[in-house]
Design an enzyme around this catalytic site. Structure first.
Site, short mmCIF file in Angstrom:
data_model
loop_
_atom_site.label_atom_id
_atom_site.label_comp_id
_atom_site.label_asym_id
_atom_site.label_seq_id
_atom_site.Cartn_x
_atom_site.Cartn_y
_atom_site.Cartn_z
N GLY A 44 -5.84 5.96 1.62
CA GLY A 44 -5.49 7.38 1.68
C GLY A 44 -4.70 7.66 0.42
O GLY A 44 -3.55 7.25 0.31
N HIS A 45 -5.33 8.28 -0.55
CA HIS A 45 -4.72 8.47 -1.87
C HIS A 45 -4.41 9.94 -2.11
O HIS A 45 -5.32 10.76 -2.21
CB HIS A 45 -5.66 7.92 -2.96
N THR A 46 -3.13 10.26 -2.18
CA THR A 46 -2.72 11.66 -2.24
C THR A 46 -2.46 12.11 -3.68
O THR A 46 -1.69 11.48 -4.40
CB THR A 46 -1.41 11.85 -1.45
N GLN A 98 -4.97 -0.16 -1.27
CA GLN A 98 -4.04 -1.03 -0.55
C GLN A 98 -2.99 -1.58 -1.54
O GLN A 98 -2.67 -0.90 -2.49
CB GLN A 98 -4.77 -2.15 0.19
N LYS A 102 -0.15 5.16 -5.82
CA LYS A 102 -1.17 4.81 -6.84
C LYS A 102 -1.93 6.03 -7.33
O LYS A 102 -2.18 6.20 -8.52
CB LYS A 102 -2.18 3.79 -6.25
N GLY A 158 0.81 -1.22 0.00
CA GLY A 158 0.00 0.00 0.00
C GLY A 158 0.84 1.26 0.00
O GLY A 158 2.07 1.22 0.20
N ASP A 159 0.21 2.41 -0.30
CA ASP A 159 0.86 3.72 -0.27
C ASP A 159 2.01 3.83 -1.27
O ASP A 159 2.97 4.57 -1.06
CB ASP A 159 1.39 4.06 1.14
N ASP A 192 13.16 9.83 -6.31
CA ASP A 192 13.85 11.02 -5.77
C ASP A 192 14.16 10.90 -4.28
O ASP A 192 15.09 11.53 -3.80
CB ASP A 192 12.97 12.26 -6.01
N SER A 228 8.37 8.03 -11.31
CA SER A 228 7.93 9.26 -10.66
C SER A 228 9.06 9.80 -9.79
O SER A 228 9.67 9.06 -9.02
CB SER A 228 6.67 8.96 -9.82
N VAL A 229 9.33 11.11 -9.95
CA VAL A 229 10.44 11.72 -9.21
C VAL A 229 9.97 12.88 -8.33
O VAL A 229 10.73 13.76 -7.97
CB VAL A 229 11.56 12.17 -10.17
N GLY A 230 8.68 12.87 -8.00
CA GLY A 230 8.13 13.90 -7.13
C GLY A 230 6.62 13.73 -7.07
O GLY A 230 6.04 13.07 -7.94
N THR A 248 -5.71 -6.77 4.50
CA THR A 248 -7.02 -6.14 4.57
C THR A 248 -8.07 -7.19 4.18
O THR A 248 -7.73 -8.35 3.94
CB THR A 248 -7.08 -4.86 3.70
#
Ligand code: GDP
Ligand code: IMO
Ligand code: MG
Length: 426
Positions: free
Chosen positions: A40-42, A225, A16, A12-13, A334, A414-416, A240
């Site tokens: 918790g999807h940011t 997840q 995504k 998870g985390d 990163d 992904s770098v940020g 889960t």
């Protein structure tokens, strides 16, 4: 893309939501298919950060539709809060948010039982998010006590059904947990009100998604997840209560496997886990703390510090296998920019044996120790890199090694956290 699944390949985390938000530019609909407000999807757009728990991460794109599928357990209170928070930020979901009538509802007693169950387990607890996920799925599978979204729209039915369910829950609460009984009238009132608030979004989302596919629309299926938290394939019982893997996307959205074109596994360039359970490459000392601080590794739902460790190719190979991954999205490269020496777990050692594949038996897993390969870090910032060729050579070697060990091509790096901090591979 027609139907592409984006799911977590670790615990998870993995990032995504960042990947889903990026890919939504080419999608018409984004759908959640399992889990609930434990997610918790940011998403970071410009300077603004949004954390989604139930609403798909594609909602930030104006004009794109979002679906909460039948496999999700929907906490109406959390859904309404999220809709209101978006409205306060000027984002309207009207006419483009659709909630499955078949989804099960997380009721107040589910959250209470989640908490009480964990308290009862003491040090053996799972470390759940406390969002009522396990108890809600338990009622769904058990059949007698489940409440579905369609039930929220039927006040007379709610009056009798919720009264019967609360009576049963009170028997368990008072006798087993020595807890005060719940007020059925209160819970019915709440459920009726939630039904009124959510009615406009409720529909047959399986029909909607299949019609969209037939009309040539593109759908992103957003996992919650991660593979190692899957109820069947994860580190049971520290998992889960849903199928977080690719098959769950079909059952949880109501579309057939023949309509899925690609399965993207999202993985960090290292590994994290929140909650309890095995984690072979966990770093309990200062290196783990350093990665936690560098990556701000704190849970988006509960704020708990995430446990950090080296990249584990054995778990990502499991993810590749059980999901049929077609590619990887590698995030948070990163975060490792200043780490001088990196390790990658290529296999596990158990006694004199070397295990290439993840062992399903927790006892065997407990006896496994990671076999590491050591790499020199690149020690230069990758934050502004947008083309693969512009990454430092050591970072490219690292990415290519992770890809080979995972037996899956890398499609995106992904770098940020920002939308444009993304490298697309040719
Ligand atoms: P999810 O649950 O898989 O969607 O991931 P979370 O939102 O819980 O956690 C991922 C965190 O990493 C969020 O704070 C993202 O903004 C952030 N993030 C995503 N991709 C990157 C990246 O490439 N670099 C950095 N530094 N942060 C990232
Ligand atoms: P996203 O979608 C990381 C973990 C909890 C706990 C276990 C069971 O943001 O990646 P639950 O509340 O589901 O019964 O908890 O699963 N967990 C997550 N860990 N990311 C998540 O979601 C998680 N959702 C649940 O910490 O170990
Ligand atoms: Mg998360």
């Amino acid at each position: 893309m027609p139907a592409t699944i984006v799911l977590g390949a670790q615990w998870g985390d993995e990032g995504k939501a960042k990947v889903v938000d990026y890919l939504t530019r080419d999608a018409d609909i984004v759908a959640r298919f399992q889990g609930g407000a434990n997610a918790g999807h940011t998403v970071q757009v410009g300077d603004t950060q949004f954390i989604f728990h139930l609403i798909p991460s594609g909602i930030m794109h104006p004009g794109k539709s979002c679906v909460v599928g039948n496999g999700v357990v929907l906490d109406p209170e959390a859904a309404i809060t999220e809709i209101e928070d978006l409205a306060a930020k000027g984002i309207s979901v009207e006419g483009r948010l659709f909630i499955s009538q078949n989804a099960h509802v997380v009721m107040p007693y589910h959250k209470l039982f989640d908490r009480l169950g964990e308290e009862r387990q003491g040090t053996d607890k799972l470390g759940t998010t406390g969002r009522g996920i396990g108890p809600a799925y338990r009622d769904k599978v058990e059949r007698t006590w489940g409440i579905r979204v369609m039930d929220l729209l039927d006040e007379p039915l709610l009056q009798t059904r919720v009264a019967a369910v609360v009576e049963e829950k009170n028997r368990v609460l008072t006798r087993l947990y020595d807890h005060a009984p719940l007020d059925a009238a209160d819970i019915i009132r709440g459920a009726v009100e939630y039904g009124q608030r959510l009615r406009m979004y409720v529909t047959d989302t399986s029909q909607l998604l299949n019609d969209a596919l037939s009309a040539g629309k593109n759908i992103l299926l957003e996992g919650a997840q991660g593979t190692l938290l899957d109820i069947d394939h994860g580190t049971y019982p520290f998992v889960t209560s849903s199928n977080t893997t690719a098959g769950g996307a079909c059952t949880g959205a109501g579309i057939g496997p023949t309509r899925i074109d690609a399965v993207i596994g999202v993985t960090k360039a290292y590994t994290t886990r929140v909650g309890n359970g095995p984690f072979p490459t966990e770093l309990t000392g200062t290196t783990g703390e350093r990665i936690r601080e560098l990556g701000h590794e704190y849970g988006a739902t509960t704020g708990r510090p995430r446990r950090c460790g080296w990249f584990d190719a054995v778990i990502v190979r499991l993810a590749a296998r059980v999901n049929g991954l077609t590619s990887l999205a590698l995030t948070r490269l990163d975060v490792l920019d200043t780490v001088e020496k990196l390790k990658v777990c290529i296999a596990y050692r158990r006694g004199g044996d070397v295990l290439e594949e993840f062992p399903g038996d927790p006892q065997v897993l407990g006896e496994c120790r990671p076999v590491y390969e050591e790499w020199d870090g690149w020690c230069t910032s990758t934050r502004d890199v947008r083309r693969y060729a512009d990454l430092p050579p050591q970072a490219r070697d690292y990415v290519e090694r992770l890809s080979a060990l995972s037996r899956t091509p890398v499609q995106m790096i992904s770098v940020g956290p920002e939308r444009d901090a993304t490298i697309i591979m040719d």
